[in-house]
Design a protein around this motif. Structure first.
Motif, short mmCIF file in Angstrom:
data_model
loop_
_atom_site.label_atom_id
_atom_site.label_comp_id
_atom_site.label_asym_id
_atom_site.label_seq_id
_atom_site.Cartn_x
_atom_site.Cartn_y
_atom_site.Cartn_z
N VAL A 1 7.64 -18.52 15.09
CA VAL A 1 6.57 -17.89 15.88
C VAL A 1 5.23 -18.59 15.66
O VAL A 1 4.57 -19.01 16.62
CB VAL A 1 6.45 -16.39 15.49
CG1 VAL A 1 5.27 -15.75 16.19
CG2 VAL A 1 7.73 -15.66 15.80
N GLY A 2 4.85 -18.72 14.40
CA GLY A 2 3.53 -19.28 14.11
C GLY A 2 3.45 -20.76 14.42
O GLY A 2 2.56 -21.22 15.14
N SER A 3 4.42 -21.50 13.86
CA SER A 3 4.36 -22.95 14.05
C SER A 3 4.65 -23.31 15.51
O SER A 3 4.09 -24.27 16.05
CB SER A 3 5.35 -23.65 13.12
OG SER A 3 6.63 -23.13 13.30
N ARG B 1 0.38 -15.76 9.57
CA ARG B 1 0.98 -16.92 8.90
C ARG B 1 -0.13 -17.67 8.17
O ARG B 1 -1.29 -17.64 8.60
CB ARG B 1 1.64 -17.88 9.90
CG ARG B 1 2.70 -17.25 10.78
CD ARG B 1 3.93 -16.85 9.98
NE ARG B 1 5.06 -16.50 10.84
CZ ARG B 1 5.29 -15.28 11.30
NH1 ARG B 1 4.50 -14.27 10.99
NH2 ARG B 1 6.35 -15.05 12.07
N THR B 2 0.26 -18.34 7.13
CA THR B 2 -0.73 -19.03 6.31
C THR B 2 -0.59 -20.54 6.48
O THR B 2 0.53 -21.05 6.44
CB THR B 2 -0.49 -18.69 4.83
OG1 THR B 2 -0.44 -17.29 4.71
CG2 THR B 2 -1.56 -19.24 3.93
N TYR B 3 -1.70 -21.24 6.63
CA TYR B 3 -1.67 -22.71 6.71
C TYR B 3 -2.79 -23.29 5.86
O TYR B 3 -3.92 -22.80 5.88
CB TYR B 3 -1.80 -23.16 8.18
CG TYR B 3 -0.63 -22.69 9.01
CD1 TYR B 3 0.58 -23.38 8.99
CD2 TYR B 3 -0.70 -21.52 9.74
CE1 TYR B 3 1.69 -22.92 9.69
CE2 TYR B 3 0.40 -21.05 10.45
CZ TYR B 3 1.59 -21.75 10.42
OH TYR B 3 2.69 -21.29 11.11
N SER C 1 3.79 -28.17 10.75
CA SER C 1 5.15 -28.65 10.94
C SER C 1 5.93 -27.57 11.69
O SER C 1 5.96 -26.42 11.22
CB SER C 1 5.75 -28.91 9.55
OG SER C 1 7.12 -28.98 9.63
N ARG D 1 18.74 -14.92 13.54
CA ARG D 1 17.99 -16.00 14.19
C ARG D 1 17.99 -15.82 15.70
O ARG D 1 18.86 -16.35 16.40
CB ARG D 1 18.57 -17.35 13.80
CG ARG D 1 18.40 -17.62 12.31
CD ARG D 1 19.08 -18.89 11.92
NE ARG D 1 19.16 -19.04 10.48
CZ ARG D 1 18.18 -19.53 9.71
NH1 ARG D 1 17.05 -19.92 10.25
NH2 ARG D 1 18.33 -19.62 8.41
C1 LIG Z 1 0.62 -20.87 1.06
C2 LIG Z 1 1.27 -21.41 2.28
C3 LIG Z 1 0.75 -22.54 2.86
C4 LIG Z 1 1.38 -23.06 3.99
N1 LIG Z 1 0.87 -24.16 4.57
C5 LIG Z 1 1.50 -24.71 5.63
C6 LIG Z 1 1.02 -25.89 6.25
O1 LIG Z 1 0.00 -26.43 5.86
N2 LIG Z 1 1.71 -26.39 7.30
C7 LIG Z 1 2.84 -25.79 7.76
O2 LIG Z 1 3.41 -26.29 8.71
N3 LIG Z 1 3.32 -24.67 7.20
C8 LIG Z 1 2.69 -24.12 6.17
N4 LIG Z 1 3.16 -22.97 5.62
C9 LIG Z 1 4.31 -22.31 6.20
C10 LIG Z 1 3.85 -21.36 7.29
O3 LIG Z 1 3.06 -20.34 6.78
C11 LIG Z 1 5.00 -20.69 8.02
O4 LIG Z 1 5.83 -20.07 7.09
C12 LIG Z 1 5.81 -21.65 8.85
O5 LIG Z 1 4.97 -22.26 9.79
C13 LIG Z 1 6.91 -20.90 9.56
O6 LIG Z 1 6.39 -19.83 10.26
P1 LIG Z 1 6.83 -19.53 11.71
O7 LIG Z 1 6.08 -18.36 12.19
O8 LIG Z 1 6.77 -20.74 12.54
O9 LIG Z 1 8.35 -19.19 11.51
P2 LIG Z 1 9.02 -17.77 11.58
O10 LIG Z 1 8.99 -17.29 12.97
O11 LIG Z 1 8.37 -16.88 10.61
O12 LIG Z 1 10.49 -18.06 11.13
C14 LIG Z 1 11.04 -19.32 10.97
C15 LIG Z 1 12.39 -19.23 10.24
O13 LIG Z 1 12.38 -18.30 9.17
C16 LIG Z 1 13.34 -17.27 9.37
N5 LIG Z 1 12.66 -16.04 8.97
C17 LIG Z 1 11.50 -15.58 9.44
N6 LIG Z 1 11.17 -14.43 8.82
C18 LIG Z 1 12.12 -14.19 7.94
C19 LIG Z 1 12.34 -13.18 6.98
N7 LIG Z 1 11.47 -12.18 6.79
N8 LIG Z 1 13.45 -13.25 6.21
C20 LIG Z 1 14.31 -14.25 6.36
N9 LIG Z 1 14.16 -15.23 7.25
C21 LIG Z 1 13.09 -15.21 8.04
C22 LIG Z 1 13.64 -17.32 10.77
O14 LIG Z 1 14.92 -16.87 11.02
C23 LIG Z 1 13.50 -18.81 11.07
O15 LIG Z 1 14.61 -19.50 10.64
C24 LIG Z 1 2.52 -22.45 4.51
C25 LIG Z 1 3.02 -21.30 3.91
C26 LIG Z 1 2.40 -20.78 2.82
C27 LIG Z 1 2.95 -19.55 2.18
#
Ligand SMILES: Cc1cc2nc3c(=O)[nH]c(=O)nc-3n(C[C@H](O)[C@H](O)[C@H](O)COP(=O)(O)OP(=O)(O)OC[C@H]3O[C@@H](n4cnc5c(N)ncnc54)[C@H](O)[C@@H]3O)c2cc1C
Length: 1620
Positions: free
Chosen positions: A772-774, A730-732, A751, A688
């Motif tokens: 990263v995405g959110s 990332r998917t939303y 979120s 993390r």
């Molecule tokens: C089908 C689908 C629909 C979705 N719809 C929504 C939605 O409508 N709204 C919404 O808010 N989100 C939604 N999500 C979730 C969204 O896609 C992201 O997963 C979420 O926003 C987190 O991504 P991030 O880039 O912010 O976090 P990241 O930067 O990817 O990481 C956040 C956390 O995950 C851990 N992490 C990251 N990558 C890994 C890895 N490879 N292995 C282990 N741990 C890891 C990190 O350490 C951290 O704790 C959806 C996901 C899917 C699959």
């Protein structure tokens, strides 16, 4: 104006829409006879809106005026101004070309073809092929032609077709066909209207005759079957196709084919499916008539589920394109008229049609719970053989011939047809009916739409065209979905009897398994289709999934809004601007976004690497970044941009820190950074933190010259692109619904994923970070990213989950279950449903679980819907007592104090209503659609609640509740959008050996099913009923490593799959031991692992075919059991045409005829060969060495009297099924009983073989853990052990035949009429003269008890083993050249005898044959030498004898301890430190009591009697009230460069030109010692992986003592019936 005259030509007699034509709706009559362009006149909906007709104006009159445009109006409507043409001398180019003039005068070619077809078709019986604006390529009336046929003398053919499934089951197809009188197919007998039906029925009858003739009505083992001899005139003089077919059908088939323009008679796939359907309700048109649920097969051939579901599914796929032809013709008209807006509208319409098409695949479902949609893969085998072409000249029967595919290929301008499927498609195109060929030619050669779109430069048109390409041939589009669907179905079929696929891929393929090869061929065809748009694609389509390639549009963040009362805005509605992109979306769709890293993270990296002044400098790219740059160019329709440092930092993967990234930095810094070392010592990955955090720490503790060398700023900065990989999208879920043609914005509910920075970077502080995405979309309010205005476009793409869509049927009720931001997609659902609401509409109910009132998203909007009576909303607050209760009477959400609760409690409370929604209509429920969205925890909570709710209201047991839910899943009424952010996985758990994975196939009750994926094991038992592809698809990979399928199916890159998998994680798989110094060991390991896999796959395949038999009751008198399910033993009250016995007969025949080909064929021989050779070579022994006679035992077992007796019993079952003799029907119950017993014995054998293979697998790890003087010694011990294990397997086969031979079909005591059964036997035996044998048999009732044959020989010498194997290779049929055309493939497939082994076994065995052959060639000299050498002291026998001797003198042998490892050992704790129990050489036999081999003992012997030493391992451990939508508070924006500089001021910055000595903690010595430490750590990483520990469920202790239980003695264990 008269309704009979055309407004454009004034011609009378046309059917013109402009006149309100009596009796015909607008839809059916959109053109004047000369093709005046009443563009899209048939378009449903608001005609004013569709054609921009001013309100209040008469639409018809307005359109008529428009259509009366002169050629001049169309072609000379934008002559340049005087000023523009003033200087030009030659204005010839301003005159329209003659080509254009003529075209406008005549009308669009595609429309012309269609109009002609519509005019002539109804009178001519659509001889030229079905083609119309309203019905596309489908018949306007599915009953018309069959009705005409049944009113003609041709009725005798259709009547016979109706009897076909029963006649085929009784082996009477030929007889019935041959007895038909001759009715000619000439025009005076068969009217034109009946032609299509005639060609279908006659085609089916001819193919059926051929099929039955191929194997004389027998589909398995036969003994003395009498050959059928037809007594009728044949159609031999009518061409190759009709040779050997009775003239009664041959002649009319020949005649009607010619009348339909077919030069030779042939049955197409379209004939068998699309033209072979009845429509249940012709008025049920939404969204198209010929839906699976609205059709029945008119003339099923076998009447089996697979055939019916498969052909209906294919017909539906084609029918779902119903309005596609019209949309394409309209597009062409608009191109001709240069009408951009009209073209846009029609292209969007076409895109929507294409996007809907993959839904039709749902109707073909390999899920046993899916009712009439269920397609059991194994039944496919039979049907596939049936559809063989009648001669070598016929076009093959293939789905490639469906018109929509060929039409779409032409529409999109496909140029390449070089792949196998491409060439076949082109070939089949030439055999289409004339109207269809003309239609395709009209769009292929004239007014090509893609060219016009490109020239127009209109971004909307280009975006929509891109969407059409994606929807048709993209990864997530029709072709992509088809590819995945086929993969799963073919895998099952290939494992259960199908020998070849429709592609040129069969079991003879040396490169991959048939379904993998077909997958590749589909990929080639997809790439050819994509080529005009994406150029030459260098990656496989599935490799594009989950990468930037999926984001093909550009968007910008427009707004971030508060949607609840949370002042931190942890959930926000983010609105993106997608104006003019051409993006369209539907409820349930998702947006894939390539996120940009926060400026803070970019600044951290830039500061540490000294890149602050280089942000806009170009970077030399890796191939992958290069592809990304090209992608950026292609998306923006510009030349490939040069990527800069800033681009890499913004778009690269900076967080979290993966092990790969940390190792890269570690290498670059020459293992000198303390921070990096600390990070590497972690036990959970990923870390993390971010690359910036890591570099910020490392820059402070690394010597500047190491740093400068690692990150050289003087060159092309290629290291940066190398270090930082591209981020993944990332998917939303999309949160809004748009009614407009092209939406201009898209809403997301984001979120913010927050996590605490790891302590290595945060120290004692509590630092919150955003994902990263959110974090990019919904940054912390305090973050600078909220303020920085970015000019960068973000890349986005749309994906449509097939299994998360609103039902077509608006009357179906929908329930939405959500937690937190899981409400996101439901907003688009409720908006869309409200927009189309009427009185008949089903309810929309939301069940929402959130923490508190303050976090209740979209409250205001929901209240509006509730008050308007559009929705019910039920809420559960988990941390707030200020509840809200839905008041049905007042349509309101009422405040009420109530205890806190989770969503499951809410569901239980609302249980009565929810249960009704879950129950299917057949169960008397509402058959509602249920959607769950949110985290995995929410999903669990919802499912628990629903289970309890059903238990409370509708079922007696929890199992029944589960079944009701599974049914809803299978009917695709239960849909999930479950996501969770992946959690880091620990890497210090005990590892799981392959044998443990192999034992988890979950085929018996209460046992678990595991799969292996990329080094980890997952327990997917609970997930399998929900698997979108169906439970069997997952099951087919139970107990084995399915990484390859995972990659092929794009699961590996699928964030949804990955996040779910973490929930089912069991542990890491024990990696293959490192046999550095002994490649032979490594080879044998691979071979054994491959064999173990085969044993598991064979066991699993058994349950696919036999699961129904195991679970079914044998009441042969009813077609349905009391509980309402189909009785597989009986059909139409006849048990010999039921599916159960036939299934058993075919399966058991294949098993016995092939002699368990997968397990006891060449694959096992290859092992015997290599083990024998290794033993002989290692021991350097000669002719006197005696080896276990594995192959001999198998050969003797297969030809033993017991084996022959079992075959005879199966042949009797065959007589019963195929009715060559009526005797068998007197043993009906005996046959059922025999089938059930045999199936149980089969499964026992398969389990035993798997168990033996597991023993062998475990031996590898243990032998590596033992002390040995060298690897040769290990090799000797191991091979000895393994070859004895093989011998035990061979003996199990021997035992199997012996046990099976004790069961008989003849059991008069259990028959309903025992006297009749006995009398029949007596009569038969008297007749054939074996009466005395009969009396003995009848009295004893069974064969004498089995006495195992004594060994004739105690073993064989090496030379005999080799010669046996050489003989096998010589005797093997050489695989001929692979068939080059579909026709040849289908003919070859049909010619394979019914007992042919399945594709998987054949493939494996072919590979083994090739491997053996090359091994023998390569080692010819050694084999000759070893065969001739004189005996040496350490022969196999002597080795065993020495063991006995040694044990006698030395007593027990100490077991070597397991070396320490960071992962722990795979040896179960119970065995650690235990002493070995010595066991004697040889195998346990029930009669002789000889004992199993012990690996340790052999090892001890090999070391000349020395006790095994404990090995001490040298290896070390590795170590505000915002209740309504508001824009974020306006803040002054700063530009990115200024912001970055400010940030970097506060960070650790690279020291330039500074050659300070390293900080004290990292003096040269300490750097070195650190390096050494890390070097050690690193090596531990690999070696420690060899030594693993069993998980808690490791059971069979004997594995670890290397004591094999005696063959046959272990059957005393308690048996439980398999679950299946
Ligand atoms: C089908 C689908 C629909 C979705 N719809 C929504 C939605 O409508 N709204 C919404 O808010 N989100 C939604 N999500 C979730 C969204 O896609 C992201 O997963 C979420 O926003 C987190 O991504 P991030 O880039 O912010 O976090 P990241 O930067 O990817 O990481 C956040 C956390 O995950 C851990 N992490 C990251 N990558 C890994 C890895 N490879 N292995 C282990 N741990 C890891 C990190 O350490 C951290 O704790 C959806 C996901 C899917 C699959």
């Amino acid at each position: 104006m008269s309704s009979q005259s055309c407004p454009m030509s004034g011609m009378a007699g046309g059917q013109c829409p402009a006149g309100s034509v009596a009796g015909r709706g607008r839809a059916g009559s959109r053109m004047g006879p000369r093709g005046c362009s009443f563009s899209g006149y048939s378009q449903p909906g608001d005609i004013h809106a569709a054609f921009d007709i001013p309100r209040g104006v008469d639409a018809e009159e307005w359109l008529r005026m428009r259509e009366r445009k002169t050629i001049n109006d169309v072609l000379y409507n934008n002559i340049p101004s005087v000023r523009e043409i003033s200087g030009i001398e030659n204005l010839d180019s301003l005159n329209a070309s003659e080509h254009d003039l003529l075209a406008v005068a005549l009308g669009a070619p595609a429309r012309q073809v269609m109009i002609r077809a519509e005019q002539i078709g109804p009178q001519s019986g659509w001889k030229d092929g079905y083609l119309s604006a309203e019905h596309g390529f489908c018949p306007p009336d599915y009953n018309d032609s069959p009705g005409a046929l049944s009113n003609s003398p041709g009725r005798i053919w259709s009547d016979l077709c109706e009897r076909m499934p029963g006649a085929v089951s009784r082996g009477r197809a030929r007889e019935s066909i041959a007895s038909l009188p001759i009715v000619e197919g000439s025009a005076d007998v068969i009217p034109d209207r009946a032609l299509w039906a005639a060609v279908v029925v006659l085609g089916i009858l001819c193919s059926m005759y051929r099929w039955e003739d191929k194997h004389d009505g027998n589909e398995g083992i036969t003994v003395n079957a009498t050959k059928y001899k037809p007594n009728c005139e044949m159609g031999d003089d009518l061409g190759d196709e009709l040779v050997g077919i009775p003239r009664s059908i041959a002649l009319p088939y020949f005649q009607v084919s010619r009348r339909l323009g077919r030069s030779i008679p042939h049955l197409t796939f379209v004939d068998q499916s699309s033209y072979n359907m009845k429509i249940r309700d012709a008025s049920s048109t939404y969204p198209y008539v010929a839906r699976f649920d609205n059709m029945d097969m008119r003339w099923p051939i076998f009447g089996e589920r697979t055939e019916v579901a498969f052909l209906k599914g294919c017909a539906e796929t084609s029918a779902s394109f119903q309005h596609g032809a019209d949309a394409i013709a309209s597009c062409q008209e608009h191109v001709m008229n240069r009408n951009i807006e009209g073209l846009l509208r029609e292209m969007v319409r076409l895109k929507e049609i294409l996007e809907r098409m993959p839904n039709a695949f749902h109707s073909i479902n390999p899920n046993p719970n899916s009712g009439e949609n269920y397609v059991p893969g194994h039944q496919w085998v039979r049907w596939a053989k049936f559809s063989a072409p009648l001669s070598k000249r016929c076009p093959a029967s293939s789905g490639l011939q469906f018109p929509p595919y060929l039409v779409m290929d032409a529409f999109l301008g496909r140029k390449k047809y070089e792949s196998f499927l491409g060439a076949e498609g082109l070939h089949l195109r030439a055999w289409l009916p004339s109207n269809l060929r003309a239609f395709i030619a009209s769009i292929d050669y004239h007014y090509r739409i893609p060219e016009f779109v490109k020239q127009s430069g209109d971004p909307r048109l280009m975006g929509v065209l891109d969407g059409i390409v994606e929807a048709y041939t993209g990864e997530r589009g029709f072709m992509g979905t088809h590819r995945y669907k086929v993969f799963g179905l073919l895998e099952i079929a290939g494992k259960t009897g199908r020998s070849e696929t429709n592609g040129a891929s069969g079991a003879t393929d040396p490169n991959g398994k048939p379904w993998e090869e077909t997958h590749k061929q589909f990929s080639e065809a997809m790439k050819e289709r994509l080529a005009p748009y994406r150029g030459d694609i260098t990656v496989e389509p599935h490799e594009m999934r989950g990468t930037f390639e999926e984001c093909r549009y550009r968007a910008r963040v427009l707004n971030r809004s508060f949607i609840d009362r949370d002042p931190d805005r942890s959930i926000s509605m983010v609105t993106l601007d997608i104006q003019n992109t051409g993006i369209t979306f539907q409820p349930g769709d998702r947006l894939a976004i390539m996120p940009l890293n926060s400026w803070t993270e970019c600044a951290k990296v830039a500061a540490a690497l000294g890149l602050a002044d280089y942000l806009n400098d170009p970077v030399s790219l890796t191939p992958k970044w290069e592809r990304f740059a090209q992608h950026l160019g292609s998306v923006s329709h510009t030349p490939t941009p040069q990527l800069t440092v800033k681009d890499i930092l913004r778009r690269g993967h900076l967080a979290p820190i993966t092990k790969n990234l940390a190792l890269k930095i570690h290498d670059l810094l020459q293992a000198s950074s303390n921070t990096v070392l600390q990070v590497l010592a972690t036990t959970e990955w990923p870390i993390r933190g971010s690359l910036g955090d890591l570099l910020q720490g490392a820059v402070a503790d690394t010597s500047p010259h190491i740093w400068d060398r690692a990150f050289d700023l003087r060159g092309n900065l290629s290291w940066l692109a190398d270090l930082v990989p591209i981020e993944i999208p990332r998917t939303y879920s999309i949160s809004n619904h748009c009614q407009e043609l092209l939406p201009s914005t898209v809403d997301l509910t984001i979120s913010r994923a927050e996590y605490k920075l790891c302590s290595t970077f945060a120290g004692n502080e509590d630092v919150s970070c955003a994902g990263v995405g959110s974090g990019f979309l919904n940054p912390f309010l305090s973050s600078s990213d909220e303020l920085i205005e970015t000019e960068e476009d973000i890349l986005v793409g749309i994906s449509r989950p097939l299994n998360f869509q609103l039902p077509f049927d608006r009357t179906a009720p929908c329930a939405y279950f959500a937690g937190g931001s899981g409400v996101s997609p439901f907003r688009s659902f409720w908006q869309a449903r409200a927009a189309t609401r009427n009185h008949a509409s089903g309810k929309d109910i939301l069940y929402l679980g959130v923490q508190s009132r303050d976090k209740f998203c979209y409250e205001d909007e929901l209240r509006e819907y509730v008050e308007a009576g559009l929705m019910e909303v039920h809420l559960a607050f988990s941390r707030d007592t200020r509840g809200l209760v839905y008041d049905r009477r007042h349509q309101d959400l009422v405040e009420r104090e109530m205890p806190t609760r989770y969503i499951d409690t809410l569901i239980v409370e609302q249980g009565a209503a929810i249960s009704e929604l879950v129950m299917s209509k057949r169960q008397g429920g509402l058959g509602g659609y249920l959607y769950v969205c949110g985290s995995v925890a929410i999903f669990d909570s919802v499912m628990n609640g629903i289970r309890k709710a059903i238990y409370n209201h509708c079922s007696a047991t929890m199992e029944t509740s589960e079944m009701i839910i599974n049914k809803a899943f299978a009917e695709r009424r239960f849909m999930l959008d479950v996501f969770m952010t992946p959690k880091p996985l620990p890497c210090n758990l005990p590892t799981i050996p392959l044998s443990q994975l192999a034992r988890h196939t979950g085929h018996r009750p209460s046992t678990r099913m595991w799969i292996g994926v990329h080094g980890s094991a997952y327990d997917v038992t609970d997930f399998s009923p929900m698997h979108p592809g169906g439970i069997f698809i997952i099951k087919s990979n139970a107990g084995v490593d399915c990484s390859k399928s995972f990659d092929n199916l794009a699961h590996t890159n699928n964030s949804e799959v990955n996040s779910l998998l973490t929930k089912y994680f069991v542990g890491h798989l024990t990696p293959k031991p490192e046999f550095h110094s002994c490649p032979e060991l490594s080879d044998i390991y691979d071979l054994w692992a491959g064999y173990l896999r085969t044993t598991v796959e064979t066991l699993v395949a058994h349950q696919f075919e036999m699961h129904e038999i195991m679970g079914a009751s044998d009441d042969g008198t009813k077609d349905f059991y009391l509980r309402g399910t189909e009785n597989i033993w009986s059909r139409e009250h006849m048990s010999n045409i039921g599916q159960g016995v036939r299934m058993f007969y075919q399966y058991q025949s294949r098993l016995l005829q092939g002699g368990f080909a997968a397990l006891f064929g060449p694959k096992l021989q290859e092992l015997v060969l290599k083990l024998s050779f290794t033993l002989a070579d290692a021991a350097n022994v000669g002719t006197d060495m005696r080896l276990p006679d594995v192959l001999g035992i198998i050969a003797r077992a297969k030809t033993s009297p017991e084996a022959i007796a079992t075959s005879q019993e199966v042949a009797q079952v065959g007589q019963f099924v195929c009715e060559n003799s009526s005797n068998a029907r007197f043993a009906e119950r005996g046959i059922f009983n025999y089938a059930a017993k045999s199936v149980e014995l089969d499964i026992e054998l398969l389990e035993d073989i798997r168990e033996e293979a597991c023993h062998g697998m475990d031996a590898f790890e243990s032998v590596m853990a033992m002390e040995a003087s060298d690897d040769t010694q290990r090799l000797t011990v191991l091979t000895t052990f393994l070859i004895q294990t093989l011998e035990r397997m061979a003996k199990r086969l021997e035992m199997f035949y012996a046990k099976l031979a004790q069961h008989k079909v003849y059991q008069p005591e259990i028959e309903r009429n025992p006297a009749r059964t006995r009398w029949n036997l007596v009569r038969r035996k008297i007749h054939d003269g074996s009466f005395f044998i009969l009396t003995q048999e009848a009295v004893l009732g069974a064969a004498p008890a089995y006495v195992p044959a004594q060994h004739q020989h105690s073993g064989v010498d090496f030379e005999s083993v080799m010669s046996r194997i050489q003989a096998t290779i010589r005797g093997a049929a050489k695989p001929g050249p692979a068939p080059q055309t579909l026709n040849a493939i289908q003919i070859a497939r049909a010619s394979t005898p019914p007992g042919e082994t399945n594709a998987m076994a054949t493939y494996e065995n072919n590979s083994a044959m090739r491997a053996m052959s090359s091994f023998l060639d390569k080692n010819a000299r050694s084999i000759r030498r070893l065969s001739k050498m004189p005996p040496m002291p350490m022969s196999f026998e002597q080795l065993q004898a020495a063991v006995e001797h040694h044990q006698h003198h030395e007593g027990r042998v100490g077991r070597p301890p397991t070396p320490p490892s960071s992962r722990g050992s795979s040896i179960p704790p119970a065995f650690r430190g235990r002493t070995m129990v010595p066991v004697a050489q040889g195998l346990h036999r029930t009669d002789s009591g000889s004992r199993a081999p012990s690996l340790e003992r052999m090892m001890a012997t090999a070391q000349n009697g020395r006790l095994l030493q404990r090995r001490t391992s040298q290896r070390s451990m590795s170590g505000a009230n915002m209740g309504h939508r508001t824009r974020s508070p306006p803040m002054p924006h700063v530009d990115a460069a200024t912001a970055l500089n400010t940030m970097m001021g506060k960070l650790n910055v690279r020291s330039r030109g500074n050659s300070n000595p390293p900080p004290p903690a990292m003096s040269a010595m300490s750097v070195n010692s650190e390096r050494t430490r890390l070097g050690r750590t690193m090596s531990v990483r690999s070696t420690s992986q060899q030594h693993s520990m069993h998980g808690p469920t490791m059971s069979t202790s004997s594995l670890r003592t290397f004591r094999l239980p005696s063959v046959g003695a272990d059957r005393g264990r308690v048996k439980i019936a398999p679950t299946f």
